[in-house]
Design a protein around this motif. Structure first.
Motif, PDB file in Angstrom:
ATOM      1  N   ALA A   1      10.758  35.417 -29.382  1.00  0.00           N
ATOM      2  CA  ALA A   1      10.780  36.594 -30.249  1.00  0.00           C
ATOM      3  C   ALA A   1      11.912  36.523 -31.265  1.00  0.00           C
ATOM      4  O   ALA A   1      11.839  37.138 -32.327  1.00  0.00           O
ATOM      5  CB  ALA A   1      10.906  37.866 -29.414  1.00  0.00           C
ATOM      6  N   CYS A   2      12.960  35.774 -30.942  1.00  0.00           N
ATOM      7  CA  CYS A   2      14.085  35.611 -31.859  1.00  0.00           C
ATOM      8  C   CYS A   2      13.878  34.453 -32.834  1.00  0.00           C
ATOM      9  O   CYS A   2      14.795  34.088 -33.575  1.00  0.00           O
ATOM     10  CB  CYS A   2      15.378  35.407 -31.071  1.00  0.00           C
ATOM     11  N   GLY A   3      12.683  33.864 -32.830  1.00  0.00           N
ATOM     12  CA  GLY A   3      12.382  32.797 -33.769  1.00  0.00           C
ATOM     13  C   GLY A   3      12.809  31.423 -33.319  1.00  0.00           C
ATOM     14  O   GLY A   3      12.787  30.468 -34.112  1.00  0.00           O
ATOM     15  N   CYS A   4      13.190  31.286 -32.046  1.00  0.00           N
ATOM     16  CA  CYS A   4      13.593  29.993 -31.505  1.00  0.00           C
ATOM     17  C   CYS A   4      12.373  29.207 -31.031  1.00  0.00           C
ATOM     18  O   CYS A   4      11.317  29.776 -30.747  1.00  0.00           O
ATOM     19  CB  CYS A   4      14.531  30.174 -30.311  1.00  0.00           C
ATOM     20  N   VAL A   5      12.539  27.891 -30.895  1.00  0.00           N
ATOM     21  CA  VAL A   5      11.608  27.091 -30.120  1.00  0.00           C
ATOM     22  C   VAL A   5      12.061  27.186 -28.666  1.00  0.00           C
ATOM     23  O   VAL A   5      13.245  27.058 -28.365  1.00  0.00           O
ATOM     24  CB  VAL A   5      11.615  25.617 -30.575  1.00  0.00           C
ATOM     25  N   VAL A   6      11.132  27.438 -27.765  1.00  0.00           N
ATOM     26  CA  VAL A   6      11.450  27.491 -26.341  1.00  0.00           C
ATOM     27  C   VAL A   6      10.919  26.222 -25.689  1.00  0.00           C
ATOM     28  O   VAL A   6       9.716  25.925 -25.762  1.00  0.00           O
ATOM     29  CB  VAL A   6      10.841  28.735 -25.664  1.00  0.00           C
ATOM     30  N   LEU A   7      11.813  25.458 -25.082  1.00  0.00           N
ATOM     31  CA  LEU A   7      11.478  24.207 -24.414  1.00  0.00           C
ATOM     32  C   LEU A   7      11.569  24.453 -22.915  1.00  0.00           C
ATOM     33  O   LEU A   7      12.653  24.728 -22.389  1.00  0.00           O
ATOM     34  CB  LEU A   7      12.442  23.108 -24.857  1.00  0.00           C
ATOM     35  N   SER A   8      10.428  24.375 -22.225  1.00  0.00           N
ATOM     36  CA  SER A   8      10.360  24.870 -20.854  1.00  0.00           C
ATOM     37  C   SER A   8       9.800  23.839 -19.884  1.00  0.00           C
ATOM     38  O   SER A   8       8.905  23.049 -20.214  1.00  0.00           O
ATOM     39  CB  SER A   8       9.476  26.129 -20.799  1.00  0.00           C
ATOM     40  N   GLU A   9      10.316  23.897 -18.662  1.00  0.00           N
ATOM     41  CA  GLU A   9       9.657  23.226 -17.545  1.00  0.00           C
ATOM     42  C   GLU A   9       8.285  23.874 -17.336  1.00  0.00           C
ATOM     43  O   GLU A   9       8.008  24.939 -17.882  1.00  0.00           O
ATOM     44  CB  GLU A   9      10.494  23.382 -16.276  1.00  0.00           C
ATOM     45  N   PRO A  10       7.392  23.256 -16.536  1.00  0.00           N
ATOM     46  CA  PRO A  10       6.075  23.850 -16.291  1.00  0.00           C
ATOM     47  C   PRO A  10       6.175  25.318 -15.887  1.00  0.00           C
ATOM     48  O   PRO A  10       6.958  25.692 -15.016  1.00  0.00           O
ATOM     49  CB  PRO A  10       5.511  22.984 -15.159  1.00  0.00           C
ATOM     50  N   MET A  11       5.389  26.161 -16.559  1.00  0.00           N
ATOM     51  CA  MET A  11       5.462  27.609 -16.397  1.00  0.00           C
ATOM     52  C   MET A  11       4.386  28.161 -15.471  1.00  0.00           C
ATOM     53  O   MET A  11       4.469  29.296 -15.024  1.00  0.00           O
ATOM     54  CB  MET A  11       5.346  28.286 -17.766  1.00  0.00           C
ATOM     55  N   GLY A  12       3.334  27.382 -15.214  1.00  0.00           N
ATOM     56  CA  GLY A  12       2.263  27.848 -14.350  1.00  0.00           C
ATOM     57  C   GLY A  12       1.180  28.616 -15.081  1.00  0.00           C
ATOM     58  O   GLY A  12       0.151  28.936 -14.496  1.00  0.00           O
ATOM     59  N   GLN A  13       1.388  28.929 -16.359  1.00  0.00           N
ATOM     60  CA  GLN A  13       0.386  29.635 -17.146  1.00  0.00           C
ATOM     61  C   GLN A  13       0.673  29.429 -18.624  1.00  0.00           C
ATOM     62  O   GLN A  13       1.794  29.086 -19.013  1.00  0.00           O
ATOM     63  CB  GLN A  13       0.386  31.134 -16.833  1.00  0.00           C
ATOM     64  N   ARG A  14      -0.324  29.620 -19.437  1.00  0.00           N
ATOM     65  CA  ARG A  14      -0.146  29.526 -20.874  1.00  0.00           C
ATOM     66  C   ARG A  14       0.448  30.820 -21.404  1.00  0.00           C
ATOM     67  O   ARG A  14       0.112  31.917 -20.944  1.00  0.00           O
ATOM     68  CB  ARG A  14      -1.497  29.274 -21.551  1.00  0.00           C
ATOM     69  N   PRO A  15       1.332  30.739 -22.393  1.00  0.00           N
ATOM     70  CA  PRO A  15       1.844  31.965 -23.010  1.00  0.00           C
ATOM     71  C   PRO A  15       0.724  32.751 -23.671  1.00  0.00           C
ATOM     72  O   PRO A  15      -0.241  32.175 -24.171  1.00  0.00           O
ATOM     73  CB  PRO A  15       2.845  31.453 -24.046  1.00  0.00           C
TER      74      PRO A  15
ATOM     75  N   ARG B   1      12.866  19.478 -34.360  1.00  0.00           N
ATOM     76  CA  ARG B   1      12.027  19.197 -35.534  1.00  0.00           C
ATOM     77  C   ARG B   1      10.994  20.303 -35.726  1.00  0.00           C
ATOM     78  O   ARG B   1      10.714  20.703 -36.869  1.00  0.00           O
ATOM     79  CB  ARG B   1      11.344  17.838 -35.373  1.00  0.00           C
ATOM     80  N   LEU B   2      10.432  20.799 -34.625  1.00  0.00           N
ATOM     81  CA  LEU B   2       9.478  21.906 -34.736  1.00  0.00           C
ATOM     82  C   LEU B   2      10.169  23.142 -35.305  1.00  0.00           C
ATOM     83  O   LEU B   2       9.609  23.828 -36.169  1.00  0.00           O
ATOM     84  CB  LEU B   2       8.880  22.232 -33.368  1.00  0.00           C
ATOM     85  N   PHE B   3      11.384  23.431 -34.858  1.00  0.00           N
ATOM     86  CA  PHE B   3      12.110  24.577 -35.401  1.00  0.00           C
ATOM     87  C   PHE B   3      12.272  24.443 -36.914  1.00  0.00           C
ATOM     88  O   PHE B   3      12.100  25.419 -37.659  1.00  0.00           O
ATOM     89  CB  PHE B   3      13.485  24.716 -34.744  1.00  0.00           C
ATOM     90  N   ASN B   4      12.570  23.247 -37.372  1.00  0.00           N
ATOM     91  CA  ASN B   4      12.828  23.038 -38.799  1.00  0.00           C
ATOM     92  C   ASN B   4      11.590  23.222 -39.668  1.00  0.00           C
ATOM     93  O   ASN B   4      11.714  23.376 -40.890  1.00  0.00           O
ATOM     94  CB  ASN B   4      13.422  21.644 -39.022  1.00  0.00           C
ATOM     95  N   THR B   5      10.401  23.240 -39.079  1.00  0.00           N
ATOM     96  CA  THR B   5       9.192  23.501 -39.866  1.00  0.00           C
ATOM     97  C   THR B   5       9.068  24.969 -40.257  1.00  0.00           C
ATOM     98  O   THR B   5       8.275  25.311 -41.154  1.00  0.00           O
ATOM     99  CB  THR B   5       7.929  23.104 -39.078  1.00  0.00           C
ATOM    100  N   GLY B   6       9.784  25.854 -39.560  1.00  0.00           N
ATOM    101  CA  GLY B   6       9.691  27.282 -39.833  1.00  0.00           C
ATOM    102  C   GLY B   6       8.579  27.982 -39.079  1.00  0.00           C
ATOM    103  O   GLY B   6       8.461  29.217 -39.142  1.00  0.00           O
ATOM    104  N   GLU B   7       7.732  27.233 -38.356  1.00  0.00           N
ATOM    105  CA  GLU B   7       6.621  27.843 -37.628  1.00  0.00           C
ATOM    106  C   GLU B   7       7.073  28.850 -36.564  1.00  0.00           C
ATOM    107  O   GLU B   7       6.453  29.908 -36.410  1.00  0.00           O
ATOM    108  CB  GLU B   7       5.751  26.755 -36.990  1.00  0.00           C
ATOM    109  N   PRO B   8       8.130  28.576 -35.792  1.00  0.00           N
ATOM    110  CA  PRO B   8       8.551  29.554 -34.771  1.00  0.00           C
ATOM    111  C   PRO B   8       8.932  30.901 -35.371  1.00  0.00           C
ATOM    112  O   PRO B   8       8.590  31.954 -34.824  1.00  0.00           O
ATOM    113  CB  PRO B   8       9.755  28.879 -34.106  1.00  0.00           C
ATOM    114  N   GLN B   9       9.622  30.898 -36.497  1.00  0.00           N
ATOM    115  CA  GLN B   9      10.005  32.154 -37.127  1.00  0.00           C
ATOM    116  C   GLN B   9       8.778  32.916 -37.619  1.00  0.00           C
ATOM    117  O   GLN B   9       8.700  34.143 -37.472  1.00  0.00           O
ATOM    118  CB  GLN B   9      10.968  31.891 -38.291  1.00  0.00           C
ATOM    119  N   ARG B  10       7.819  32.217 -38.190  1.00  0.00           N
ATOM    120  CA  ARG B  10       6.601  32.876 -38.662  1.00  0.00           C
ATOM    121  C   ARG B  10       5.805  33.447 -37.487  1.00  0.00           C
ATOM    122  O   ARG B  10       5.271  34.563 -37.575  1.00  0.00           O
ATOM    123  CB  ARG B  10       5.752  31.894 -39.471  1.00  0.00           C
TER     124      ARG B  10
END
Length: 288
Positions: free
Chosen positions: A215-229, A253-262
């Motif tokens: 929600a803060c526009g970050c990329v979240v890098l996670s261990e297996p979560m058990g479900q899709r967001p 690199r994904l953060f630098n594309t701007g996609e997380p913020q959008r």
């Protein structure tokens, strides 16, 4: 409506209604586990609806005196059926032994992947959904982000093993063990590019920090979560095996594309606490 929220501020201030401190129809109470008489403030507030985080903590004699509808929002992890329980997950499950189920009109569990385990335990859960978030605090911003990688959570042997290599890289890494919540935590995330989600004990779980970071526009890098967001999927990356430098650089690199913020700007409002309250009202208040 007059609305109450009860929960330890350190852990649940992130999940109180938007701008709750300035809204006269909302009362949020911190928890004193030594003296539960603080709940008399909620009794005198006479809410139409009260949401209780950590609902297993509160004595029946106080709960039954609070008017209106009472909603239990359970957030302690439990072990999946078919897996041997770790000591920590076993202790977390045991806290529910003191739960006064009949003091609540509606019960919600935060992690839908644990449905089979909960049904086996016979708990009367009405719905499964992630903890809602205060989107007035947890929102993206265009400000400078000097932190490459951030993590919030207590040290455990597993977490130390996963993240220790970051100390010897060229990445700017911040790890806050505890004591940061609400707007202070949101400020940390808005200064960060990548937020890590590392489980305490390797047990898959959809932790609240996943959506808070996204929600803060970050990329979240996670261990297996058990479900899709459910939302902001473009901002959340799941990795298998051990965390490594290449995986973190890929997230940057994904953060630098701007996609997380959008994605945050478009989708995070779906997780807002005010949106949750509207859904809750339509789901239960006219039916009980």
């Amino acid at each position: 409506m007059r609305i109450g929220f009860v929960g330890p501020f350190t852990y649940f201030e992130n999940h109180f209604p938007e701008k709750w401190r300035t809204r006269s129809n909302i009362l949020c109470l911190d928890v004193d586990e030594w003296d539960y008489s603080f709940l008399t403030r909620m009794i005198n507030f006479r809410p139409d609806l009260t949401v209780f985080y950590r609902p297993e903590l509160y004595p029946k004699k106080y709960l039954k005196s609070i008017p209106g509808k009472r909603v239990a929002f359970l957030s302690e992890p439990v072990q999946l059926v078919g897996h041997s329980e770790t000591l920590e997950s076993s202790l977390r499950s045991s806290v529910y032994e003191r739960m006064s189920w009949d003091s609540y009109h509606h019960s919600i569990y935060y992690d839908g992947t644990k449905r089979s385990s909960i049904e086996r335990r016979g708990w009367p859960i009405n719905a499964y959904r992630p903890l809602p978030i205060d989107t007035s605090a947890f929102r993206s911003s265009a400000g400078r982000r000097p932190i490459d990688v951030a993590f919030i959570g207590k040290p455990t042997p597993h977490r130390v093993a996963e993240m220790d290599f970051l100390r010897s890289t060229d990445l700017k890494f911040a790890w806050v063990a505890h004591g940061l919540s609400g707007r202070a935590l949101a400020a940390l995330f808005r200064r960060s590019k990548v937020v890590l989600n590392i489980h305490a004990d390797e047990m898959p779980s959809f932790e609240p920090r996943i959506y808070l970071g996204a929600a803060c526009g970050c990329v979240v890098l996670s261990e297996p979560m058990g479900q899709r967001p459910e939302v902001m999927r473009e901002s959340i990356i799941e990795y298998s095996g051990s965390l490594d430098y290449a995986g973190v650089k890929s997230a940057l690199r994904l953060f630098n594309t701007g996609e997380p913020q959008r994605a945050s700007e478009l989708e995070s409002s779906k997780l807002g606490v005010d949106r949750f309250l509207l859904d809750l009202e339509s789901a239960i208040l006219d039916q009980i």
